[in-house]
Design an enzyme around this catalytic site. Structure first.
Site, short mmCIF file in Angstrom:
data_model
loop_
_atom_site.label_atom_id
_atom_site.label_comp_id
_atom_site.label_asym_id
_atom_site.label_seq_id
_atom_site.Cartn_x
_atom_site.Cartn_y
_atom_site.Cartn_z
N ARG A 18 1.17 -1.26 0.16
CA ARG A 18 -0.15 0.04 -0.33
C ARG A 18 1.52 0.91 -0.16
O ARG A 18 2.08 1.41 0.66
CB ARG A 18 -1.04 0.00 1.32
CG ARG A 18 -1.96 -0.75 1.46
CD ARG A 18 -3.05 -0.78 0.28
NE ARG A 18 -3.91 -1.59 0.64
CZ ARG A 18 -3.87 -3.23 -0.48
NH1 ARG A 18 -3.12 -3.71 -0.76
NH2 ARG A 18 -4.71 -4.21 -0.44
N HIS A 52 -0.30 0.69 -9.79
CA HIS A 52 -0.95 -0.21 -9.74
C HIS A 52 -1.13 -1.10 -10.50
O HIS A 52 -2.80 -1.33 -10.18
CB HIS A 52 -1.97 0.23 -8.81
CG HIS A 52 -2.94 -0.20 -7.65
ND1 HIS A 52 -3.22 0.52 -6.80
CD2 HIS A 52 -2.58 -1.14 -6.71
CE1 HIS A 52 -3.37 -0.07 -5.69
NE2 HIS A 52 -2.76 -1.16 -5.85
#
Length: 307
Positions: free
Chosen positions: A222, A270
């Site tokens: 993250r 991502h």
């Protein structure tokens, strides 16, 4: 009949669900029909209050490994179990990405591409792979898949987790003290942790200073795990050689962010581990079958642990 509400705009999901749950009534948001008939929900970022309007909802399945997109709903029914997505193929994708990131630096492709841009021919050194150690933060399914793939290339593997683990082929560490002891051994550190209060900001100036000079950081966990200004300072000082980053504190990464054009940072959008409905649907179908049979659910979110 089992009734499942799908909250996703990916057209592949209804096809996959109908194939693997042929006897289920699949409802696609916003066409939910009678709310009381819905037993299960498979969701990505459901609108606040939606799940609370389903009086007979039994299980919420997340369309991601994380569940923050569900927990942000202030009206979320807290008594309903939330199941995190766990797809073996997604683990494979993340392991592929981690190998790409390590080998990109290990085989000096960053230097080679810069030389190519200047039309310069300069051979690069060759390192002895067994001399190089990779540290993997997080030893769940994703972390273990990453470790196994990199071990196959001959790298030494150190692993770190919140609690003690014993995993073949990995020199396992746990807890803050053992993390501090492990980092000086790690030429590469790959973050594959869930986001919790304890892991937020973990990769900070003190963490980076414990890595050996010339260390390399890879983040597929993250964005909040990394203190961005501390990484930039470590790169500027020359202590950290580079970083390969797929997740960021703010996504999309803002225009003008220092990472975009930094010569020692690779930015990817991502993309390390995408969910493919054709494979991920199997875990959803199995979860529903287990629940209907009275069997325990796998990968249930634990609020005490934060994942």
């Amino acid at each position: 009949m089992t009734t499942l509400l799908l909250v996703s705009d990916d057209p592949a999901w209804p096809v996959a669900l109908e194939r693997h749950l042929p006897d289920a009534d699949i409802r696609i948001y916003p066409d939910i029909g009678e709310p009381g008939a819905i037993d299960y929900a498979l969701v990505w970022a459901p609108e606040p209050g939606l799940l609370a309007r389903l009086p007979n909802l039994k299980v919420i399945f997340s369309l991601a490994a994380g569940v923050d997109h569900i927990l942000r709903d202030p009206n979320l029914p807290r008594s309903i179990p939330i199941v995190r997505m766990s797809d073996p193929y997604q683990c494979n994708m993340l392991a592929e990405y981690a190998c790409l990131a390590v080998l990109y630096h290990h085989r000096f492709l960053d230097r080679t591409l810069a030389l190519q841009a200047r039309a310069e021919w300069e051979e690069q050194p060759v390192l002895y792979t067994p001399d190089i150690t990779v540290g993997v933060l997080g030893l769940g399914a994703i972390g273990q898949a990453i470790a196994a793939r990199l071990a196959g290339f001959g790298f030494g593997i150190n692993g770190w987790s919140r609690t003690a683990r014993q995993i073949a082929g990995i020199d396992c560490h746990h807890g803050p003290e053992q993390l501090s002891e492990m980092l000086p051994q790690c030429h590469y550190v790959i973050c594959a942790l869930p986001q919790t209060p304890e892991t937020t900001g973990l990769i900070d100036s003190a963490f980076l200073a414990r890595m050996p000079r010339g260390g390399y950081v890879i983040n597929v966990g993250r964005g909040a795990h990394l203190v961005e200004k501390d990484l930039l300072a470590a790169l500027e000082a020359g202590h950290i050689a580079g970083a390969f980053l797929d997740v960021f504190a703010q996504e999309p990464l803002p225009e003008g962010h220092a990472f975009w054009h930094h010569p020692k940072i690779v930015v990817t959008p991502h993309m390390a581990g995408e969910l493919l409905p054709r494979t991920a649907v199997r875990s959803i179908a199995q979860g529903i079958r287990d629940h209907r049979a009275g069997q325990p659910l796998a990968h249930v979110y634990d609020s005490a642990r934060g994942y």
